[in-house]
Design a protein around this motif. Structure first.
Motif, short mmCIF file in Angstrom:
data_model
loop_
_atom_site.label_atom_id
_atom_site.label_comp_id
_atom_site.label_asym_id
_atom_site.label_seq_id
_atom_site.Cartn_x
_atom_site.Cartn_y
_atom_site.Cartn_z
N PRO A 57 53.60 5.42 81.04
CA PRO A 57 53.59 4.11 81.71
C PRO A 57 54.90 3.84 82.45
CG PRO A 57 52.73 3.91 79.47
CD PRO A 57 53.28 5.30 79.60
N GLU A 58 54.82 2.99 83.46
CA GLU A 58 55.98 2.66 84.28
C GLU A 58 57.12 2.10 83.46
OE1 GLU A 58 58.75 1.42 87.04
OE2 GLU A 58 57.13 2.86 87.33
N TRP A 59 56.80 1.35 82.41
CA TRP A 59 57.86 0.75 81.62
C TRP A 59 58.52 1.74 80.66
CZ3 TRP A 59 55.79 1.00 76.72
CH2 TRP A 59 54.41 0.89 76.60
N ILE A 60 58.01 2.98 80.59
CA ILE A 60 58.66 4.03 79.82
C ILE A 60 59.43 4.97 80.74
CG2 ILE A 60 58.31 6.02 78.30
CD1 ILE A 60 55.97 4.60 77.05
N ALA A 61 58.80 5.39 81.82
CA ALA A 61 59.44 6.29 82.79
C ALA A 61 59.31 5.65 84.17
CB ALA A 61 58.79 7.66 82.76
N HIS A 62 60.38 5.05 84.64
CA HIS A 62 60.33 4.23 85.84
C HIS A 62 60.15 5.08 87.11
CE1 HIS A 62 61.33 0.95 83.27
NE2 HIS A 62 62.55 1.40 83.02
N THR A 63 59.42 4.51 88.06
CA THR A 63 59.21 5.19 89.34
C THR A 63 59.82 4.40 90.50
OG1 THR A 63 57.00 4.18 89.49
CG2 THR A 63 57.15 6.41 88.58
N ASP A 64 60.67 3.45 90.18
CA ASP A 64 61.46 2.76 91.21
C ASP A 64 62.79 3.52 91.30
OD1 ASP A 64 63.01 1.19 92.83
OD2 ASP A 64 62.72 -0.67 91.70
N PHE A 65 62.96 4.28 92.37
CA PHE A 65 64.12 5.15 92.51
C PHE A 65 65.24 4.51 93.34
CE2 PHE A 65 60.38 8.26 92.59
CZ PHE A 65 60.31 8.32 91.20
N THR A 66 65.20 3.20 93.44
CA THR A 66 66.24 2.48 94.20
C THR A 66 67.60 2.69 93.54
OG1 THR A 66 64.61 0.79 94.78
CG2 THR A 66 66.95 0.24 95.08
N PRO A 67 68.61 3.10 94.32
CA PRO A 67 69.94 3.28 93.73
C PRO A 67 70.46 1.99 93.12
CG PRO A 67 69.83 4.28 95.91
CD PRO A 67 68.57 3.48 95.75
N ILE A 68 71.09 2.10 91.96
CA ILE A 68 71.65 0.94 91.28
C ILE A 68 72.94 0.52 91.96
CG2 ILE A 68 72.64 0.10 89.11
CD1 ILE A 68 70.83 2.14 87.68
N GLU A 69 73.03 -0.76 92.29
CA GLU A 69 74.27 -1.33 92.81
C GLU A 69 74.96 -2.09 91.68
OE1 GLU A 69 75.64 -0.64 95.60
OE2 GLU A 69 73.90 0.52 96.31
N PRO A 70 76.14 -1.67 91.27
CA PRO A 70 76.79 -2.30 90.11
C PRO A 70 77.07 -3.78 90.34
CG PRO A 70 77.83 -0.20 90.63
CD PRO A 70 76.90 -0.51 91.77
N VAL A 71 76.94 -4.55 89.28
CA VAL A 71 77.31 -5.96 89.29
C VAL A 71 78.82 -6.07 89.09
CG1 VAL A 71 75.06 -6.65 88.41
CG2 VAL A 71 76.93 -6.21 86.81
N PRO A 72 79.42 -7.23 89.31
CA PRO A 72 80.85 -7.39 89.01
C PRO A 72 81.14 -7.11 87.54
CG PRO A 72 80.08 -9.20 90.38
CD PRO A 72 78.86 -8.44 89.97
N ASP A 73 82.35 -6.65 87.25
CA ASP A 73 82.70 -6.26 85.89
C ASP A 73 82.60 -7.43 84.91
OD1 ASP A 73 84.05 -3.94 84.24
OD2 ASP A 73 85.13 -5.78 83.70
N ASP A 74 82.79 -8.66 85.38
CA ASP A 74 82.75 -9.80 84.46
C ASP A 74 81.39 -10.49 84.41
OD1 ASP A 74 82.72 -10.94 86.99
OD2 ASP A 74 84.24 -12.47 86.51
N ALA A 75 80.37 -9.90 85.04
CA ALA A 75 79.06 -10.56 85.13
C ALA A 75 78.44 -10.77 83.76
CB ALA A 75 78.13 -9.75 86.02
N LEU A 76 78.50 -9.77 82.90
CA LEU A 76 77.92 -9.91 81.57
C LEU A 76 78.71 -10.89 80.73
CD1 LEU A 76 75.83 -9.08 79.47
CD2 LEU A 76 77.24 -7.07 78.93
N ALA A 77 80.03 -10.87 80.84
CA ALA A 77 80.86 -11.81 80.09
C ALA A 77 80.57 -13.25 80.51
CB ALA A 77 82.34 -11.48 80.30
N GLN A 78 80.41 -13.48 81.80
CA GLN A 78 80.10 -14.83 82.26
C GLN A 78 78.74 -15.27 81.75
OE1 GLN A 78 80.63 -15.62 86.40
NE2 GLN A 78 82.66 -14.68 86.51
N TYR A 79 77.77 -14.38 81.76
CA TYR A 79 76.45 -14.72 81.22
C TYR A 79 76.56 -15.05 79.74
CZ TYR A 79 71.62 -14.36 79.68
OH TYR A 79 70.40 -14.63 79.12
N ALA A 80 77.35 -14.28 79.00
CA ALA A 80 77.51 -14.51 77.56
C ALA A 80 78.10 -15.88 77.30
CB ALA A 80 78.38 -13.41 76.96
N ARG A 81 79.04 -16.31 78.12
CA ARG A 81 79.65 -17.63 77.94
C ARG A 81 78.63 -18.73 78.21
NH1 ARG A 81 84.11 -15.14 81.29
NH2 ARG A 81 85.32 -13.99 79.73
#
Length: 266
Positions: A235-259
């Motif tokens: 299934p798609e949710w096990i082996a993804h077929t969207d091959f779009t290159p990942i564009e990194p988020v800012p380094d503090d994005a997860l920390a800001q979400y956590a706050r």
């Protein structure tokens, strides 16, 4: 985040590299709470042990914001782009649980064996990244690795569909014994926030967890875009077929979400 020349040499020689406390306690606490909430849901992406305890939650990055940010985090993406020399896409994303007392075994296996046989991945140019959400100790079912086993290439394997609730292409005891005679066994342990990266052909597994200490680990499989899968059968949710290159988020994005997450809970 960039790897040093020494770290890259260690990875290529041993097949694995551990970076302790790569993510902060604030970031990890948010991810851990989000993981617990996901495990309480009833959806096809969540697989359970035969006991009913959660075993794996697939594709959380597609329906949960915290894990979406983790999946595009520069501390995950940049080191692997450095190793492969090209852009990456998300082949697989899962949160594995080793529940207290009932967490079951993961048999000895190579991940590329599955990616090749089930997904049609041309080469082992995908990397597993593991982020510890709980403390991983010698006693609560840590991941065990056989150093340098990746140098043996793709090994013969049998499809085990009965030992656990998760089917695996497993390596025989005889082959594992020979590999261990050469490379030994290591079991990286550490505090929440540690990051483990290991080669797709590295033989690994883990024992059951019979302790009171749960062990949750997020696994991302980052694949070189040019190495995208050709013949997916899962299934798609096990082996993804969207091959779009990942564009990194800012380094503090997860920390800001956590706050924001913490403020909303107060």
């Amino acid at each position: 985040m960039k790897l040093s020349d020494a770290q890259i040499r260690h990875f290529h020689e041993e097949g694995w590299l551990f970076l302790p406390e790569t993510f902060t306690p604030e970031e990890v606490a948010c991810l851990r709470e989000e993981a617990d909430a996901i495990y309480r849901e009833h959806r096809p992406e969540i697989w359970r042990e035969k006991s009913g305890a959660p075993r794996t939650a697939f594709a959380a990055h597609t329906f949960n914001e915290a894990f979406r940010l983790l999946g595009a985090h520069p501390r995950m993406i940049e080191p692997i782009e450095q190793v492969f020399g090209e852009k990456l896409y998300m082949h697989q994303f899962k949160i594995n649980a080793k529940a207290a007392f009932t967490g079951d075994v993961w048999q000895w296996h190579q991940d590329y064996g599955t990616w090749l046989r089930d997904d049609g991945m041309p080469e082992p140019r995908a990397m597993n990244i593991a982020v510890f959400l709980d403390e991983v100790m010698p006693i609560n079912g840590p991941l065990m690795l056989i150093p340098r086993s990746q140098k043996h290439g793709n090994l013969a394997a049998g499809h085990d569909t009965s030992t656990t609730s998760y089917p695996l292409w497993t390596i025989t005891d005889e082959v594992v014994t020979k590999l261990v005679q050469d490379g030994g066994i290591v079991a990286p342990t550490g505090k929440p926030g540690g990051l483990l990266m290991f080669h797709g052909n590295l033989v690994h597994g883990s024992a059951p967890n019979i302790t009171p200490y749960p062990r949750k680990i997020v696994y991302l499989t980052l694949n070189a875009v040019s190495n995208h899968i050709r013949k997916p059968t899962r299934p798609e949710w096990i082996a993804h077929t969207d091959f779009t290159p990942i564009e990194p988020v800012p380094d503090d994005a997860l920390a800001q979400y956590a706050r924001r997450y913490r403020q909303a809970a107060e």
